[in-house]
Design a protein around this motif. Structure first.
Motif, PDB file in Angstrom:
ATOM      1  N   SER A 249      68.828 -68.507  48.178  1.00  0.00           N
ATOM      2  CA  SER A 249      68.231 -67.233  47.763  1.00  0.00           C
ATOM      3  C   SER A 249      69.200 -66.086  48.007  1.00  0.00           C
ATOM      4  N   LEU A 250      69.880 -66.125  49.146  1.00  0.00           N
ATOM      5  CA  LEU A 250      70.888 -65.107  49.447  1.00  0.00           C
ATOM      6  C   LEU A 250      72.008 -65.144  48.407  1.00  0.00           C
ATOM      7  N   TYR A 251      72.449 -66.357  48.074  1.00  0.00           N
ATOM      8  CA  TYR A 251      73.475 -66.499  47.034  1.00  0.00           C
ATOM      9  C   TYR A 251      72.989 -65.877  45.733  1.00  0.00           C
ATOM     10  N   ILE A 392      62.808 -70.781  46.658  1.00  0.00           N
ATOM     11  CA  ILE A 392      63.694 -69.774  46.077  1.00  0.00           C
ATOM     12  C   ILE A 392      62.911 -68.532  45.650  1.00  0.00           C
ATOM     13  N   LEU A 393      61.744 -68.736  45.051  1.00  0.00           N
ATOM     14  CA  LEU A 393      60.921 -67.592  44.646  1.00  0.00           C
ATOM     15  C   LEU A 393      60.554 -66.745  45.853  1.00  0.00           C
ATOM     16  N   SER A 394      60.209 -67.399  46.947  1.00  0.00           N
ATOM     17  CA  SER A 394      59.867 -66.699  48.179  1.00  0.00           C
ATOM     18  C   SER A 394      61.072 -65.956  48.740  1.00  0.00           C
ATOM     19  N   GLY A 395      62.245 -66.603  48.715  1.00  0.00           N
ATOM     20  CA  GLY A 395      63.440 -66.003  49.289  1.00  0.00           C
ATOM     21  C   GLY A 395      64.034 -64.878  48.466  1.00  0.00           C
ATOM     22  N   VAL A 396      63.773 -64.859  47.168  1.00  0.00           N
ATOM     23  CA  VAL A 396      64.308 -63.804  46.301  1.00  0.00           C
ATOM     24  C   VAL A 396      63.378 -62.602  46.265  1.00  0.00           C
ATOM     25  N   PHE A 397      62.078 -62.844  46.143  1.00  0.00           N
ATOM     26  CA  PHE A 397      61.117 -61.748  46.000  1.00  0.00           C
ATOM     27  C   PHE A 397      60.438 -61.360  47.315  1.00  0.00           C
ATOM     28  N   PRO A 419      54.083 -78.763  52.788  1.00  0.00           N
ATOM     29  CA  PRO A 419      55.511 -78.543  52.528  1.00  0.00           C
ATOM     30  C   PRO A 419      55.806 -77.228  51.822  1.00  0.00           C
ATOM     31  N   LEU A 420      54.892 -76.761  50.971  1.00  0.00           N
ATOM     32  CA  LEU A 420      55.083 -75.464  50.336  1.00  0.00           C
ATOM     33  C   LEU A 420      55.136 -74.349  51.376  1.00  0.00           C
ATOM     34  N   MET A 421      54.261 -74.427  52.355  1.00  0.00           N
ATOM     35  CA  MET A 421      54.232 -73.416  53.416  1.00  0.00           C
ATOM     36  C   MET A 421      55.498 -73.491  54.259  1.00  0.00           C
ATOM     37  N   ILE A 422      55.924 -74.695  54.585  1.00  0.00           N
ATOM     38  CA  ILE A 422      57.120 -74.865  55.418  1.00  0.00           C
ATOM     39  C   ILE A 422      58.355 -74.308  54.719  1.00  0.00           C
ATOM     40  N   VAL A 423      58.572 -74.740  53.491  1.00  0.00           N
ATOM     41  CA  VAL A 423      59.778 -74.352  52.760  1.00  0.00           C
ATOM     42  C   VAL A 423      59.773 -72.855  52.440  1.00  0.00           C
ATOM     43  N   SER A 424      58.641 -72.324  51.986  1.00  0.00           N
ATOM     44  CA  SER A 424      58.567 -70.897  51.640  1.00  0.00           C
ATOM     45  C   SER A 424      58.781 -70.014  52.862  1.00  0.00           C
ATOM     46  N   ALA A 425      58.139 -70.382  53.982  1.00  0.00           N
ATOM     47  CA  ALA A 425      58.263 -69.583  55.201  1.00  0.00           C
ATOM     48  C   ALA A 425      59.696 -69.596  55.740  1.00  0.00           C
ATOM     49  N   LEU A 426      60.301 -70.777  55.760  1.00  0.00           N
ATOM     50  CA  LEU A 426      61.674 -70.869  56.255  1.00  0.00           C
ATOM     51  C   LEU A 426      62.647 -70.134  55.340  1.00  0.00           C
ATOM     52  N   SER A 427      62.446 -70.249  54.052  1.00  0.00           N
ATOM     53  CA  SER A 427      63.338 -69.602  53.104  1.00  0.00           C
ATOM     54  C   SER A 427      63.325 -68.086  53.265  1.00  0.00           C
ATOM     55  N   VAL A 428      62.137 -67.496  53.290  1.00  0.00           N
ATOM     56  CA  VAL A 428      62.056 -66.038  53.409  1.00  0.00           C
ATOM     57  C   VAL A 428      62.527 -65.571  54.779  1.00  0.00           C
ATOM     58  N   THR A 429      62.337 -66.389  55.811  1.00  0.00           N
ATOM     59  CA  THR A 429      62.815 -66.037  57.149  1.00  0.00           C
ATOM     60  C   THR A 429      64.338 -65.986  57.195  1.00  0.00           C
ATOM     61  N   VAL A 430      64.976 -67.001  56.630  1.00  0.00           N
ATOM     62  CA  VAL A 430      66.444 -67.026  56.584  1.00  0.00           C
ATOM     63  C   VAL A 430      66.976 -65.859  55.758  1.00  0.00           C
ATOM     64  N   ALA A 431      66.365 -65.623  54.601  1.00  0.00           N
ATOM     65  CA  ALA A 431      66.823 -64.543  53.721  1.00  0.00           C
ATOM     66  C   ALA A 431      66.676 -63.183  54.403  1.00  0.00           C
ATOM     67  N   LYS A 432      65.541 -62.963  55.068  1.00  0.00           N
ATOM     68  CA  LYS A 432      65.309 -61.677  55.731  1.00  0.00           C
ATOM     69  C   LYS A 432      66.233 -61.467  56.923  1.00  0.00           C
ATOM     70  N   PHE A 433      66.671 -62.532  57.549  1.00  0.00           N
ATOM     71  CA  PHE A 433      67.576 -62.406  58.686  1.00  0.00           C
ATOM     72  C   PHE A 433      68.895 -61.744  58.252  1.00  0.00           C
ATOM     73  N   PHE A 434      69.356 -62.090  57.059  1.00  0.00           N
ATOM     74  CA  PHE A 434      70.617 -61.537  56.558  1.00  0.00           C
ATOM     75  C   PHE A 434      70.414 -60.306  55.669  1.00  0.00           C
ATOM     76  N   GLU A 435      69.274 -60.251  54.972  1.00  0.00           N
ATOM     77  CA  GLU A 435      68.969 -59.126  54.081  1.00  0.00           C
ATOM     78  C   GLU A 435      67.549 -58.649  54.373  1.00  0.00           C
ATOM     79  N   PRO A 436      67.381 -57.594  55.181  1.00  0.00           N
ATOM     80  CA  PRO A 436      66.031 -57.130  55.537  1.00  0.00           C
ATOM     81  C   PRO A 436      65.172 -56.755  54.332  1.00  0.00           C
ATOM     82  N   LEU A 437      65.802 -56.293  53.250  1.00  0.00           N
ATOM     83  CA  LEU A 437      65.068 -55.921  52.053  1.00  0.00           C
ATOM     84  C   LEU A 437      65.349 -56.907  50.925  1.00  0.00           C
ATOM     85  N   SER A 438      64.344 -57.161  50.114  1.00  0.00           N
ATOM     86  CA  SER A 438      64.528 -58.019  48.952  1.00  0.00           C
ATOM     87  C   SER A 438      65.396 -57.309  47.918  1.00  0.00           C
TER      88      SER A 438
END
Length: 449
Positions: A249-251, A392-397, A419-438
């Motif tokens: 998502s960051l990429y 990816i949708l969670s991590g981008v938006f 698994p949807l909850m696990i993957v979406s939560a982890l994705s947005v958490t990783v993305a927000k760690f590096f980019e606080p704003l979408s």
């Protein structure tokens, strides 16, 4: 003529406004906005998918597809001509502009937005531009709700809710997923929503999804059948997938933004269009699934038929084993981001919703196929394909609830909820760690400062 028709159509609504209590009239308004926005979304979806089916039918061999690979240039050129010479106004793209209108413009969106996104995104994506239609649908629906509220002199609060109703109906119609439509409106557009606002949102989203089901009958929608139930033994692999989705998502966000800005830095508009069209042509002859939204290729992956994706590629002869196929598919998820940015940066119109789902599908499939080929485990490739789309949708938006329930709805069940909850939560958490704003959040921040 148009004014006369508009006046005649307004009379019964004005009459009902005078006769009904405000609460009942507002429910009626939510229904009308939902139906109108849903009809606009369905019409756009049907038109674009009809063009895509026609092109697919006539491009089964490489020589034929070579001609169709030039079509994105035509679509972008027509879009730019329409904006410059007919619309004569800049098109506001993305949810950041909608939220900006809510905050700074009393939820008032120009009336031209009710049709400009339909025309421009239809031209861009219909002719093969590598973008999605959902964001234009959201912009169109929001404009319909906003202008309805202004026409019938509703309050700022009611106008804002109807704006969100139009957006919810657009998403509901696009995927036949009313719950995802409601959650998208709440997560992305209405940061402060009351329980009372949920009722009109639900009504509008349901109206949009109902129209989609009646008119399209799921022929042109993104729909899957879940093939294997959730197995808790695969949780460690879903965790790894969630982390990978966050970095992917960051990429997407960083590369998309960089390429988009680089394309827009080309001063001459016509040179920019030709450059973008030529770059897309080159990418398409290597990676044909980049043509248009890409939902058909996602369905192909979910049906575990990835070899079908290379049949008109110039490198088809080199993709002759599982390893080469995996490399081809892995490259596709990186190149899709570039193709999407080129499309919009060179003058086309579209959104990141579909490209995000595309990248997610390829990430999930490639990861699962890699695990299976190495013998580490036997994981269900179709399930990982679907779940990664939500990641990816969670991590981008930064909209995990929308992502979770969208995929849950289009799979026809909730077997993959964990698994949807696990993957979406982890994705947005990783993305927000590096980019606080979408991506849209940063755009809105720049607009407000």
């Amino acid at each position: 003529m148009i004014g006369t028709i508009h006046s005649i159509a307004n009379r019964p609504i004005v009459y009902l406004k005078g006769k009904l209590p405000p609460s009942q009239f507002f429910v009626l308004s939510a229904i009308l906005v939902g139906l109108t926005s849903g009809l606009a979304a369905v019409s756009l979806k049907y038109l674009v998918h009809s063009i895509e089916r026609l092109i697919t039918y006539y491009s089964e061999i490489f020589d034929e597809f070579l001609v169709f690979a030039l079509f994105p240039l035509i679509g972008i050129l027509l879009t730019v001509v329409y904006i410059r010479y007919f619309l004569r106004a800049e098109i506001k793209k993305g949810t950041a502009d909608i939220v900006h209108a809510i905050i700074k413009k009393s939820s008032k969106i120009p009336a031209t937005t009710m049709y400009s996104h339909l025309i421009t995104s239809g031209l861009t994506v219909g002719f093969g531009g590598s973008m999605g239609l959902e964001s234009p649908m959201v912009s169109t629906g929001s404009a319909i709700g906003s202008n309805y509220g202004s026409t019938y002199q509703l309050s700022y609060k009611d106008r804002t809710i109807l704006l969100a109703c139009g957006a919810a109906a657009g998403i509901g119609a696009a995927f036949n997923s009313p719950i995802a439509g409601v959650l998208f409106a709440v997560e992305v557009l209405l940061t402060d929503v009351s329980a009372a606002a949920l009722i009109p949102l639900i009504i509008s989203a349901a109206c949009g999804a109902l129209l989609s089901k009646i008119i399209l009958q799921e022929d042109a929608l993104l729909s899957f059948s879940l093939q294997q139930p959730f197995n808790y033994h695969n949780v460690p692999y879903y965790i790894v997938l969630g982390v990978l989705a966050g970095f992917m998502s960051l990429y997407y966000v960083r590369v998309f933004t960089w390429v988009d800005l680089r394309m827009k830095s080309v001063a001459n508009m016509w040179v920019r269009v030709l450059l973008g069209g030529f770059m897309l042509f080159v990418l398409l002859i290597f990676f044909p699934p980049l043509f248009g939204e890409g939902y058909e290729s996602i369905k192909t992956l979910s049906l575990l038929q990835p070899s079908q994706l290379t049949k008109v590629s110039v490198v088809k002869g080199f993709v002759d084993n599982d390893v080469h196929l995996l490399i081809f598919l892995g490259a596709m998820m990186f190149v899709k981001t570039i193709a999407a940015a080129i499309t919009t940066g060179s003058g086309g119109n579209g959104g990141s919703f579909a490209p995000s789902l595309f990248v997610g599908a390829y990430l999930g499939f490639v990861f699962a196929r890699f695990v299976n080929l190495t013998g580490m485990a036997r994981v269900p490739e179709s399930n990982f394909t679907l779940v990664a789309m939500a990641g990816i949708l969670s991590g981008v938006f930064y909209a995990p609830l929308t992502a979770i329930f969208l995929i849950a709805e289009i799979t026809g069940g909730y077997e993959l909820m964990i698994p949807l909850m696990i993957v979406s939560a982890l994705s947005v958490t990783v993305a927000k760690f590096f980019e606080p704003l979408s991506m849209e959040g940063k755009k809105l921040s720049h607009m407000l400062n």
